[in-house]
Design an enzyme around this catalytic site. Structure first.
Site, short mmCIF file in Angstrom:
data_model
loop_
_atom_site.label_atom_id
_atom_site.label_comp_id
_atom_site.label_asym_id
_atom_site.label_seq_id
_atom_site.Cartn_x
_atom_site.Cartn_y
_atom_site.Cartn_z
N LEU A 21 -65.28 -41.04 -2.67
CA LEU A 21 -65.62 -39.31 -2.45
C LEU A 21 -64.74 -38.83 -1.30
O LEU A 21 -64.18 -37.88 -1.33
CB LEU A 21 -67.00 -39.19 -2.36
CG LEU A 21 -67.82 -39.25 -3.92
CD1 LEU A 21 -69.28 -39.13 -3.51
CD2 LEU A 21 -67.49 -37.82 -4.66
N SER A 151 -78.47 -38.33 -1.60
CA SER A 151 -78.32 -39.02 -3.03
C SER A 151 -79.81 -38.67 -3.80
O SER A 151 -80.76 -38.33 -3.15
CB SER A 151 -78.28 -40.49 -2.85
OG SER A 151 -78.66 -41.10 -3.94
N TYR A 164 -82.23 -47.30 1.15
CA TYR A 164 -81.39 -46.25 0.98
C TYR A 164 -81.81 -44.81 0.91
O TYR A 164 -81.44 -43.86 1.52
CB TYR A 164 -80.49 -46.53 -0.21
CG TYR A 164 -79.26 -45.51 -0.81
CD1 TYR A 164 -78.05 -45.66 0.19
CD2 TYR A 164 -79.22 -44.87 -1.96
CE1 TYR A 164 -77.06 -44.57 -0.29
CE2 TYR A 164 -78.22 -44.12 -2.27
CZ TYR A 164 -77.17 -43.91 -1.46
OH TYR A 164 -76.29 -43.08 -1.86
N ALA A 167 -83.00 -43.51 4.18
CA ALA A 167 -82.15 -43.12 5.19
C ALA A 167 -81.40 -41.43 4.23
O ALA A 167 -81.10 -40.68 5.39
CB ALA A 167 -81.05 -44.11 4.96
N LYS A 168 -81.28 -41.72 3.16
CA LYS A 168 -80.66 -40.46 2.52
C LYS A 168 -81.51 -39.18 2.73
O LYS A 168 -80.95 -37.95 2.96
CB LYS A 168 -80.23 -40.67 1.11
CG LYS A 168 -78.98 -41.48 1.04
CD LYS A 168 -77.75 -41.11 1.55
CE LYS A 168 -76.51 -41.30 1.24
NZ LYS A 168 -75.41 -40.82 1.99
N1 LIG Z 1 -70.90 -42.26 -6.08
C1 LIG Z 1 -71.94 -41.60 -6.20
O1 LIG Z 1 -72.37 -41.40 -7.36
C2 LIG Z 1 -72.99 -41.27 -5.09
C3 LIG Z 1 -74.10 -40.86 -5.25
C4 LIG Z 1 -75.29 -40.30 -4.26
C5 LIG Z 1 -74.64 -40.34 -3.01
N2 LIG Z 1 -73.43 -40.95 -2.73
C6 LIG Z 1 -73.09 -40.98 -1.55
O2 LIG Z 1 -71.66 -40.48 -1.47
C7 LIG Z 1 -70.93 -41.24 -0.07
C8 LIG Z 1 -69.54 -41.84 -0.50
O3 LIG Z 1 -69.85 -42.77 -1.42
P1 LIG Z 1 -68.88 -43.20 -2.63
O4 LIG Z 1 -69.43 -43.34 -3.86
O5 LIG Z 1 -67.47 -42.69 -2.52
O6 LIG Z 1 -68.69 -44.80 -2.02
P2 LIG Z 1 -67.43 -45.82 -1.48
O7 LIG Z 1 -68.09 -47.07 -1.33
O8 LIG Z 1 -66.39 -45.50 -2.47
O9 LIG Z 1 -67.02 -44.90 -0.12
C9 LIG Z 1 -67.95 -45.21 0.88
C10 LIG Z 1 -66.73 -45.10 1.95
O10 LIG Z 1 -67.48 -45.39 3.36
C11 LIG Z 1 -66.79 -46.37 4.24
N3 LIG Z 1 -67.86 -46.64 5.27
C12 LIG Z 1 -68.76 -47.85 5.22
N4 LIG Z 1 -69.28 -47.73 6.12
C13 LIG Z 1 -68.83 -47.13 6.95
C14 LIG Z 1 -68.91 -47.19 8.51
N5 LIG Z 1 -69.92 -47.59 9.06
N6 LIG Z 1 -68.22 -46.13 9.39
C15 LIG Z 1 -67.21 -45.56 8.59
N7 LIG Z 1 -66.93 -45.66 7.15
C16 LIG Z 1 -67.93 -46.43 6.67
C17 LIG Z 1 -66.42 -47.47 3.19
O11 LIG Z 1 -65.40 -48.13 3.74
C18 LIG Z 1 -65.92 -46.66 2.00
O12 LIG Z 1 -64.52 -46.30 2.10
C19 LIG Z 1 -72.12 -42.12 0.32
O13 LIG Z 1 -72.67 -41.48 1.35
C20 LIG Z 1 -72.89 -42.40 -0.75
O14 LIG Z 1 -74.30 -42.89 -0.21
C21 LIG Z 1 -72.46 -41.25 -3.70
#
Ligand SMILES: NC(=O)c1ccc[n+]([C@@H]2O[C@H](COP(=O)([O-])OP(=O)(O)OC[C@H]3O[C@@H](n4cnc5c(N)ncnc54)[C@H](O)[C@@H]3O)[C@@H](O)[C@H]2O)c1
Length: 296
Positions: A21, A151, A164, A167-168
Site C-alpha cells: 500500500l 485494521s 496486532y 497495536a492497531k
Molecule cells: N493489506 C491489507 O489488507 C491490510 C489490512 C489492514 C491493515 N493493513 C495495514 O496497511 C499497512 C501496509 O500494509 P501492506 O499490506 O502494504 O503490507 P506490506 O508488508 O506490503 O508493506 C509494509 C511495508 O512496511 C515496511 N516496514 C515494516 N516495518 C518497518 C519499519 N519498522 N520501518 C519502516 N518500514 C517498515 C515493510 O518493509 C513493507 O514495505 C500496514 O500498516 C498494515 O498493517 C493492511
C-alpha cells in the site's frame, strides 16, 4: 472544482513505502507534484532483516515519471530520523502517512513477549515517533495532514492477532487525541482500515479475492484525506477494492437506575441497557460525561 487535485509545494512522508500500500500511496503523491520521502526499512513480513532496495526502487519509479522523491531506510521507531530526512532534503513536512507495519500472527496462549512488544513498537510506537517528530513543524506552520493506518483486525477483533489488533486500535486512540489537539492548528488526523492484496495478505485471502483487492484502490482515499481541500478530521474509514465508508461510534440510549440499585437490578434491566433502538452517536469526550449526567 476538484479535477486534477495536486500537492505542488507539499512534502509528504510515507512510511513503509517500499512495497504494498505504501508504494502506491507514494507513487500517487509523486505523480501529483508532492516531494515524497519514501521510507522503508526493507525487512521481511514479520520484521526480520533490512535492505535499502525497496525504498530505492520506489524513489526511482517516482523519478521516472518526473516526480521528486528521496529514500529513507530508518525504522519508524526512529521517527525523528525520517522527519530529519524531509527537513534536510525538502525543508519541511506537510503530510505524514503512517503506513509501515509487520505481522506476527499467533494465538494469544502461544504469544511470546517478543511477539507482543515488537508489534507495539513498530505499529503504535513507530506511528507515534514519526508523528511526534513532525508535529512541531505542522503546528508552527498551521497546516498538516496525518493519515494513520489501522485494521479491521483491531476494530472488530480477529483470532490469532491480539498483538496486532491491540497495536492497531492503539493507533486509532492516538489519532482521536491528535485530531483534537490539531483542530485549532489546521492539522487534520484521519485513520484508514484498508483491505488490499499485499505480501501481508497473500496467504490470508484466496487468489480470486486478491485479484480484486488492488492496493492502488486504497491510495485515492489517502490522497483526498491528505489534500488541503479536505476538511475531514478524526474520521475512520474502511477502504478497499473501490469501496470506501466511514465508521462511527454508536451508543444505546441506555438505562438509568434511580437511587440504590444492585446487580440484580442490572440483570433485570439488561435488555434495555443493550437495546440499540434510537441509538446515539457520540463524537467527543464530553458526550460521555453528558450522558452520565443526563436526568431521567
Ligand atoms: N493489506 C491489507 O489488507 C491490510 C489490512 C489492514 C491493515 N493493513 C495495514 O496497511 C499497512 C501496509 O500494509 P501492506 O499490506 O502494504 O503490507 P506490506 O508488508 O506490503 O508493506 C509494509 C511495508 O512496511 C515496511 N516496514 C515494516 N516495518 C518497518 C519499519 N519498522 N520501518 C519502516 N518500514 C517498515 C515493510 O518493509 C513493507 O514495505 C500496514 O500498516 C498494515 O498493517 C493492511
Amino acid at each position: 472544482m476538484t479535477d486534477g487535485l495536486r500537492y505542488d509545494g507539499r512534502v509528504v512522508i510515507v512510511t513503509g513505502a517500499g512495497g504494498g500500500l505504501g508504494r502506491q500511496h507514494a507513487l500517487m503523491f509523486g505523480a501529483r507534484g508532492a516531494r515524497v520521502v519514501v521510507n522503508d526499512l526493507g525487512g521481511g513480513r514479520t520484521g526480520d532483516g533490512s535492505s535499502s532496495a525497496a525504498a530505492d526502487r520506489v524513489v526511482e519509479e517516482i523519478r521516472s515519471i518526473g516526480g521528486e522523491a528521496v529514500a529513507n531506510y530508518d525504522s519508524v521507531t526512529d521517527g525523528a530520523r525520517i522527519v530529519e530526512t524531509a527537513l534536510e532534503v525538502f525543508g519541511t513536512v506537510d503530510v505524514v502517512v503512517n503506513n509501515a507495519g509487520i505481522l506476527r500472527d499467533v494465538s494469544f496462549h502461544k504469544m511470546t513477549d517478543q511477539d507482543w512488544t515488537l508489534l507495539q513498537n513498530i505499529h503504535l510506537n513507530g506511528t507515534c515517533a514519526v508523528t511526534q517528530a513532525a508535529w512541531p513543524v505542522l503546528r508552527d506552520k498551521g497546516y498538516g495532514r496525518v493519515i494513520m493506518t489501522t485494521s479491521a483486525a483491531g476494530i472488530y477483533g480477529n483470532f490469532g492477532q491480539a498483538n496486532y489488533a491491540a497495536a492497531k486500535l492503539g493507533i486509532l486512540g492516538l489519532a482521536n487525541a491528535l485530531a483534537e489537539e490539531g483542530r485549532t492548528k489546521n492539522i487534520h488526523v484521519n485513520t484508514i482500515a484498508p483491505i488490499a492484496a499485499s505480501r501481508m495478505t497473500e496467504t490470508v485471502f484466496p487468489k480470486e479475492l486478491l485479484d480484486r483487492l488492488r492496493p492502488e484502490a486504497v491510495s485515492p482515499l489517502v490522497g483526498w484525506l491528505a489534500h488541503e481541500l479536505c476538511t475531514e478530521t478524526k474520521g475512520l474509514f474502511e477502504v478497499g477494492a473501490g469501496y470506501m465508508a466511514k465508521l462511527r461510534w454508536e451508543r444505546t440510549n441506555g438505562y438509568r437506575f434511580g437511587g440504590d440499585f444492585t446487580l440484580d437490578d442490572v440483570a433485570r434491566h439488561w435488555d434495555a441497557v443493550v437495546d440499540f433502538t434510537g441509538a446515539e452517536h457520540p463524537v467527543v469526550m464530553h458526550d460521555s460525561l453528558a450522558a452520565v449526567q443526563r436526568e431521567g
